[in-house]
Every structure is written in structure tokens, then in C-alpha cells.
Write a protein that holds these residues in place. Structure first.
Motif, short mmCIF file in Angstrom:
data_model
loop_
_atom_site.label_atom_id
_atom_site.label_comp_id
_atom_site.label_asym_id
_atom_site.label_seq_id
_atom_site.Cartn_x
_atom_site.Cartn_y
_atom_site.Cartn_z
N SER A 214 0.92 -1.28 -0.01
CA SER A 214 -0.07 -0.08 0.06
C SER A 214 0.84 1.22 0.09
O SER A 214 2.04 1.15 0.68
N TYR B 28 -12.72 6.61 1.91
CA TYR B 28 -11.93 6.11 2.96
C TYR B 28 -12.68 4.61 3.53
O TYR B 28 -13.79 4.27 3.07
N VAL B 29 -11.73 4.04 4.10
CA VAL B 29 -12.19 2.68 5.13
C VAL B 29 -11.70 3.32 6.33
O VAL B 29 -10.83 3.69 6.69
N THR C 139 -15.66 -2.50 10.68
CA THR C 139 -14.97 -2.06 9.58
C THR C 139 -16.16 -1.21 8.83
O THR C 139 -17.31 -1.66 8.59
N ALA D 112 -16.87 0.93 5.04
CA ALA D 112 -16.30 1.17 3.80
C ALA D 112 -17.50 1.14 2.82
O ALA D 112 -18.31 0.24 2.87
N TYR E 188 -7.91 5.08 9.86
CA TYR E 188 -8.35 5.14 8.71
C TYR E 188 -7.61 5.07 7.56
O TYR E 188 -6.16 5.16 7.58
N ALA E 189 -7.93 4.63 6.18
CA ALA E 189 -7.01 4.60 5.07
C ALA E 189 -7.73 4.95 3.76
O ALA E 189 -9.16 4.85 3.59
N TYR F 105 -9.66 4.33 0.11
CA TYR F 105 -10.42 3.05 -0.16
C TYR F 105 -10.85 3.24 -1.71
O TYR F 105 -11.47 4.42 -2.02
N ARG G 245 -8.77 -1.20 0.08
CA ARG G 245 -7.67 -0.44 0.94
C ARG G 245 -6.64 -0.20 -0.12
O ARG G 245 -5.98 -1.24 -0.59
N TRP H 219 -2.51 2.48 6.74
CA TRP H 219 -3.36 3.05 7.81
C TRP H 219 -2.90 4.27 8.37
O TRP H 219 -1.63 4.38 8.29
#
Length: 767
Positions: free
Chosen positions: A2, A44-45, A61, A63, A85-86, A88, A93, A97
Motif C-alpha cells: 500500500s 476511505y475505509v 470496518t 467502507a 482510516y485509510a 479506499y 484499501r 493505515w
């Protein structure tokens, strides 16, 4: 692998990262906010876990989350949690994170989850109307109500005064552009008044026509609606040209499209819907994409547009325009997560009671339309159970419109009637009889309110009656005889000191503030300033007149420290120009506010408010004592990096008597004696003026003079100034508070005696 996640620092104007370990969580579930990772197309997720390593069995979770704010759809058991959060995209993702933050959920919090997207509109259906009375069944039930009790429901007055006049008038012509496209106050107001009347005519004729099944009224409503739909959304009533006019036109089209849907043929429906969608899109684009109120929430008009435009317009267009559904989701998520940017747990409103009134008026209507359409009830949030305390304590109807903070179109006049109607609505929501008392006092004081310009251009009180009486019981009023003697709105930094709030002849009030909001939006450069109202008289006031927003009176006088009961340093005040970041930075802090055996006390640090104009300021503090609910002692402490003068300012409606180190305000119902009992830098030079410096004479032509005292010190690097302020009834002309000083050691001890009772106040020396 990521990619990295950009996590910018929050600033004074942005939303903050939260909750975290320092956050006091006040509702369950908590609300989550962070700074956007991208300027656009961010999604985001979000993960929330019982452990900081986020194991799958103990982690929730969410998303996709389309914006940088979120309210979960389920509550949390009391305990400690962690969130991150990250980014998405495409159902996965796509970044590392974020930093994980912890928070705690206490027991017994109000439970205010927001249902997930797919659940929110299940109750809405396709029936019309959706705004106010729900569907034909709702109309039929209401028809029975008004037949049984036309006066008690408010229908009789509404029909006679708010419906029939529009049936006899022709629709307005579309307003012309400003001459040379240069805005004038008069034409700006005229334009939005015209648009407000378009809203009144369409909404009221439509409601009456449907409820009474009156073809004539329905025909007249349709005439007004089709005229409104013919106006150019990008013309003189468009959002970018006159946003107040645009808000009203969008609302008018929303009500007409909803209530007259069955009266329009296919071509007419399309014409109205096209205009409504275009106007709604203008407002949504500005609030979401241009103003970005989910990132920088301090745009008063953009935030209000969620209530006054996006709520009714998107409900009207729901199930027909996909964009409208997304805008309504944004609105609901904003209301449940970020609202209100102007206050918090204590119910305060940083812009002041006038903009509390306009903001809450639009929001209360929006809450009713949302609840009717979706069954979601924003009133469950704790803010709405406390916010009525804000006008009760800082805009009390037994005081004066000149003794509160912020922009106020009622300055010097009668209290805004809509504030009372808002309070009555909150009385219905909460059952609080003191809010009902407030409403009845305002109505008693201002019975002709509906005819005034600033009411007619914004509200129809007879429509308010219909909505309120259809939804709420009548609440028994309770005078605030048990009101708190010191009320600290920590969320906005306002402190009110009261004695006998319920009795105008005995009441004494002082209001002061030191706020993290500085002079942003409709706030002024007034950190540490104060106002006094006593025995039915405004004795320490905000001077000036409400001419218009952005007039020279507004820019050069009312927003500036020179118009406040405050301090200047070498002639300079706090920052109040147009840079929002500097406005927000020009802030203050209430260090302490309490009641003790002496009375009420507040200490404020307002150093930051002066730094832009006075960069050599080291410390600017003000302490205020309300001693035995009888008199006030102010202690000002100013330390500078180089010698400078301070100017202690005081404003009154009457010319003051100046005598050496004292002054006197002689009002019609009460008076006030002020004495400078100690000044470490030497005797003060007292002068007064009845002029408004920097104000265009044309704006104040024919208006009464007001008076401004300036007490100037000799230059010094440190100043300690103690001022005694004694409000008096007419039969107390000879009353005085005696004082003497004991100057030993590191403090100056001042003793004040009033009718045999002596109190001691210590002032730290400056070395």
C-alpha cells in the motif's frame, strides 16, 4: 504494498482529528473526523477496534466512507477503543493505515447513531407531500383537526393573513441585476424580500389549496410556481449573485414541486424540476466542493444552506434525482457528525445570539422535514437539549440587545421575535418551561413583530404556529427564578453573571467572553470585553448601529475593539479584518470561572487576540469579580516587551460625567459609577467622545450620538489596573462602595466595603 497516506496537520480553521485520548465523548457512538488525504476524489475505509492491533473479531470496518467525517450506525459498549482510516478505491484499501487514536466511551451517554446509507430512506416512500404533512393521509388528518379547531391549530390566522393576500396578487417579476453589477444594500435586500414573498405565496397557497381541496387556491399557487421556475437560476437570484435570494428561490421551488406535484402536467413538472435541480446543484456545489465545509466549517451561509436549501430541496427531489439523494446523505451526515461548528456540549453559539437565531430557525425546520420524511430525529443529539440556555443567559429578554456579542440586526431595538419562536420550539422538544417563559416574554414585548422588515424578509410566524401546534403540546412557562448566577459556556468561551434574571427591576447582568473562535465570521474583536445591564437599564453597551453587513459602520466600528468595553494598547486593538486564519487566531481563553463566597469570578487570557496588531504584547489578562451580586471589580494585567500605553474603553448611551479618576453614567432607570482605584503605571487621563471614528457620516445621519470613554495610562512595560463599577437604582444616588489599599510584599490588597460587608481582592504586582 500500500502507498503512503498523507496525514496533514490540522489548523485553526480546519476540522480536528478526533476523537482522541483528550476528547470528552458526549454521545454514543462518538463522531469521527480527520483532515482529507486528497484535495478531491478521496474515499476511505474506517476501522474501530477494542484493541490497538485491530484484530478482525474485535474490529468494526466501515467502507466506503465518502468524506472525512463519519457517524457509526450502532452504539458502543462503555470502554476504550482505537480507530484508524485509510484510502479506499475499487472495494479495497489502497494506502497504509493512518495513525491509530484511542478514545473512551463512558456509561449512560445519549444514544444517537446514524443509520447506514441503505437504511436511511426506507421510511420515506414516494407519496407526496413529503415536506411537513406526510402524504394524502397526513393532509386528511390535518383537515379534520382544523375543522374541529381552526383557532387552536393556528389555521384561521394563517389562512386569513398568510394565504388570502397572495391569492389576490400577481407573481413578482424577476429582479433586475444591480446597476453595473455593483451590489447596493437596498437592492440586495429588495431582491431577497421579493424571493421570500415568492416562497410565502407558493408554500402557503399550495398548503391551503391541498388542505381545503380548493381549486382556485391551487391554481394561484401554480401560477406563482411556474413564474418562479421561469427565472434564470444563473441570473440575479442565483447563488453566486445573491445567495440569500437564491436560498429562498430554491425553497420556494421545493415546496411547489412537492405540494403541487399532482397539479402539474408532464411538461410543467419537468420545467419546475429542472429549475429546482439547477438551483439545488448551485448550493450543493458551493457548500461541498468550493467552501468545503466538511474541512473548513466556518462558513456561516454555507452551513445554513444545508438546512434552508439542501434539506427541503433534496427531500422534494428524492427518488427522482440521484444527485439529490447523495446531497441529502451529505447533509444528514454533516448534521449528525459536524453540526454545529459554532458550539458544542454546552449549547453555545460562537457567532452570537442573532446568528444562533437564523441558524437554529433554518435547522429546526430542517429537522422537522427530515423527521417527517425519514423518521430520523436530530433533536436526540444532546446539543439541542442545552442550546436554549444560550439565549436565556446571553440574550435575556429582561436585558438589552446592546448587551450581547456578535453581529445583531436588532442592535438597540426590540429583541428578535424569531429568537422567541425558536425557544418555544425547544420548549416543545425538551419540556423546559424556562424556554417557554422566554418565548412569552418576547411575544409580550414585541406584539407587532411580524410586520417588521427583518422578520417579514425571513419568516412567517403564522406558518410557524401551524408547524408547532401540529407537532407539540403547549408547555407551561416557568420564570427562571432558579437560574444559575454564573453560566459558563465552555464550548464558546462566554461567561454570563446574573442576579434576579426573572425580575427586570432587580436584575443585574454582566456578560463577557474569551473565545477560541476569535473574530471569525460574525464574531467581533471583543475578547475580554464586557457588557452590563442593571435594573432595567443598559449601562455598559456596544455602541453603533446596524446599517448593513460590510458597511463602514460594520467594518470600521462595530467589528473593531474600539467599539467595545475593552483595552487598546498604544491605540491598537485586536485583529478583525478579513483574513479568516488571523480572525481565528485572534482568540482568548477563559482560564477560570466560578462562584465562591465573594460572588462570581472569571479570569481570561486574551493575549493572542492582540498579537497581530501588538506583537510586543507578552500578557493581556482580565479578571472580573461580581461581588455579593452588588458591584463589579475589574483587574487588568498587561505586560509588554517594551513600554507602551493602555487605553481602557467604556461605552454608554448617555454622555458621562468625568471627574479625575472616576466617571458616572446616568441612565433613565439606573446609573453606574466607575472608579479607577489603582493603576500601577500612574494616573489615567480620561476623555470621552460622541463620534464614530472611520464611519461614513451618511450612514449615521439623523441618528442619536453615543458616548465613548477612554482612560489612557502613562507608558510602562507592565500595567496593573483595578476598576470599580457600581450599578445603582434611582433611589441609591448617594450609595457608595468604599475602598482602601494595603500595599505590602508582592501583592496589592484592595478592600471594598458595601453596607458593612468588606471583601478583599489581591492583585499581583509586576516586577
Amino acid at each position: 504494498m500500500s502507498k503512503s497516506l498523507y496525514q496533514p496537520r490540522s489548523g485553526v480553521l480546519t476540522v480536528q482529528y478526533g476523537p482522541d485520548a483528550q476528547t470528552k465523548v458526549i454521545e454514543n457512538p462518538p463522531r469521527f473526523t480527520w483532515i482529507p488525504t486528497r484535495l478531491e476524489k478521496d474515499c476511505y475505509v474506517l476501522e474501530i477496534s477494542e484493541r490497538d492491533d485491530f484484530p478482525s473479531g474485535l474490529t468494526r470496518t466501515y467502507a466506503p466512507v465518502p468524506y472525512n467525517f463519519f457517524t457509526p450506525d450502532k452504539t458502543f459498549a462503555p470502554g476504550t477503543y482505537y480507530w484508524r482510516y485509510a484510502l479506499y478505491e475499487n472495494d479495497k484499501r489502497t494506502s497504509e493505515w493512518s495513525v491509530a487514536r484511542s478514545f473512551s466511551v463512558p456509561e449512560n451517554l445519549p444514544e444517537t447513531p446514524l443509520p447506514a446509507k441503505g437504511e436511511r430512506f426506507k421510511e420515506s416512500g414516494y407519496a407526496r407531500p413529503r415536506l411537513w404533512l406526510q402524504g394524502e393521509e397526513g393532509i386528511a388528518r390535518y383537515r379534520e383537526k382544523i375543522a374541529a379547531d381552526p383557532e387552536g391549530t393556528g389555521w384561521k390566522l394563517f389562512y386569513e393573513l398568510s394565504v388570502l393576500p397572495w391569492a389576490e396578487r400577481e407573481p413578482h417579476a424577476e429582479p433586475e441585476p444591480y446597476p453595473g453589477n455593483k451590489r447596493t444594500v437596498e437592492l440586495w435586500r429588495q431582491s431577497y424580500i421579493i424571493c421570500q414573498e415568492m416562497l410565502y405565496a407558493i408554500r402557503h397557497l399550495s398548503i391551503a389549496g391541498k388542505v381545503l381541496d380548493d381549486s382556485r387556491l391551487l391554481g394561484r399557487a401554480k401560477d406563482w410556481l411556474l413564474a418562479a421556475a421561469s427565472w434564470d437560476p444563473a441570473g440575479p437570484t442565483g447563488r453566486d449573485y445573491n445567495d440569500e435570494a437564491a436560498f429562498r428561490m430554491a425553497g420556494a421551488l421545493a415546496w411547489g414541486y412537492d405540494w403541487l406535484h399532482g397539479e402539474l402536467d408532464a411538461e410543467e413538472k419537468e420545467r419546475v424540476k429542472r429549475s429546482l435541480a439547477a438551483r439545488t446543484r448551485q448550493v450543493a456545489d458551493h457548500a461541498i466542493r468550493r467552501s468545503k465545509i466538511h474541512q473548513v466549517p466556518y462558513d456561516s451561509h454555507a452551513v445554513r444552506s444545508l438546512s434552508s436549501v439542501l434539506t427541503p430541496c433534496c427531500i422534494s427531489l428524492l427518488h427522482e434525482e440521484p444527485e439529490a439523494e447523495e446531497w441529502l446523505h451529505y447533509t444528514l451526515e454533516y448534521f449528525w457528525t459536524l453540526y454545529t461548528p459554532w458550539g458544542g456540549e454546552d449549547g453555545g453559539w460562537a457567532e452570537g445570539p442573532h446568528y444562533w437565531t437564523t441558524g437554529m430557525a433554518a435547522l429546526q425546520e430542517a429537522i422537522e422535514w427530515i423527521r417527517g420524511c425519514t423518521k430520523l430525529n436530530l433533536f436526540d443529539r444532546p446539543f439541542f437539549h442545552k442550546t436554549g440556555d444560550f439565549p436565556l443567559y446571553v440574550y435575556n429578554p429582561n436585558a438589552s440587545t446592546r448587551t450581547t456579542f456578535g453581529d445583531n440586526s436588532s442592535l438597540g431595538g426590540k429583541f428578535g421575535a424569531k429568537t422567541g419562536y425558536n425557544m418555544r420550539h425547544l420548549a416543545g422538544v425538551t419540556g423546559n418551561g424556562r424556554y417557554q417563559w422566554y418565548y412569552e416574554r418576547i411575544k409580550e414585548m414585541n406584539p407587532e413583530a411580524a410586520k417588521l422588515f427583518h422578520n417579514h424578509g425571513w419568516w412567517d410566524f403564522r406558518f410557524d404556529e401551524l408547524v408547532y401546534r401540529q407537532a407539540y403540546p403547549q408547555i407551561r412557562p416557568e420564570a427562571p427564578s432558579d437560574a444559575e448566577e454564573l453560566k459558563w459556556f465552555r464550548d464558546v468561551g462566554w461567561v454570563a453573571m446574573h442576579h434576579r434574571m426573572d425580575d427586570p427591576g432587580e436584575q443585574i447582568m454582566l456578560l463577557t467572553k474569551a473565545s477560541k473562535y476569535g473574530s471569525v465570521s460574525h464574531s467581533h474583536a471583543d475578547q475580554g470585553a464586557f457588557y452590563i445591564h442593571a435594573f432595567g437599564e443598559a449601562l455598559a453597551v456596544e455602541t453603533g448601529y446596524y446599517v448593513a453587513f460590510n458597511s463602514t459602520m460594520h467594518r470600521n466600528w462595530r467589528r473593531q475593539t474600539v467599539s467595545k468595553n475593552s483595552l487598546l494598547i498604544d491605540g491598537a486593538g485586536q485583529y478583525a479584518d478579513t483574513d479568516k486564519s488571523l480572525n481565528m487566531a485572534a482568540s482568548g481563553t477563559v482560564a477560570e470561572a466560578k462562584r465562591d463566597k465573594i460572588g462570581s469570578y472569571v479570569k481570561m487570557d486574551v493575549t493572542a487576540a492582540y498579537l497581530e496588531q501588538v506583537p510586543y504584547a507578552k500578557k493581556v489578562e482580565r479578571e472580573i469579580y461580581f461581588v455579593d451580586n452588588s458591584y463589579f471589580v475589574l483587574v487588568d494585567s498587561v505586560d509588554l516587551n517594551r513600554p507602551g500605553k493602555i487605553e481602557w474603553l467604556y461605552h454608554a448611551l448617555y454622555e458621562m460625567d468625568l471627574r479625575e479618576q472616576s466617571f458616572r453614567v446616568n441612565g433613565k432607570k439606573a446609573s453606574l459609577e466607575g472608579r479607577f482605584v489603582f493603576c500601577s503605571s500612574g494616573e489615567l487621563t480620561l476623555t470621552q467622545s460622541g463620534e464614530f471614528a472611520g464611519v461614513d457620516e451618511k450612514e449615521i445621519e439623523g441618528l442619536a450620538r453615543q458616548w465613548h470613554l477612554k482612560a489612557e495610562s502613562p507608558p510602562a512595560a507592565s500595567h496593573r489596573l483595578v476598576t470599580l463599577l457600581v450599578p445603582k437604582k434611582p433611589d441609591e444616588e448617594d450609595r457608595y462602595v468604599s475602598y482602601f489599599m494595603d500595599d505590602q510584599g508582592f501583592v496589592v490588597s484592595l478592600y471594598f466595603t458595601d453596607n458593612g460587608k468588606t471583601r478583599k481582592i489581591d492583585v499581583q504586582k509586576a516586577f
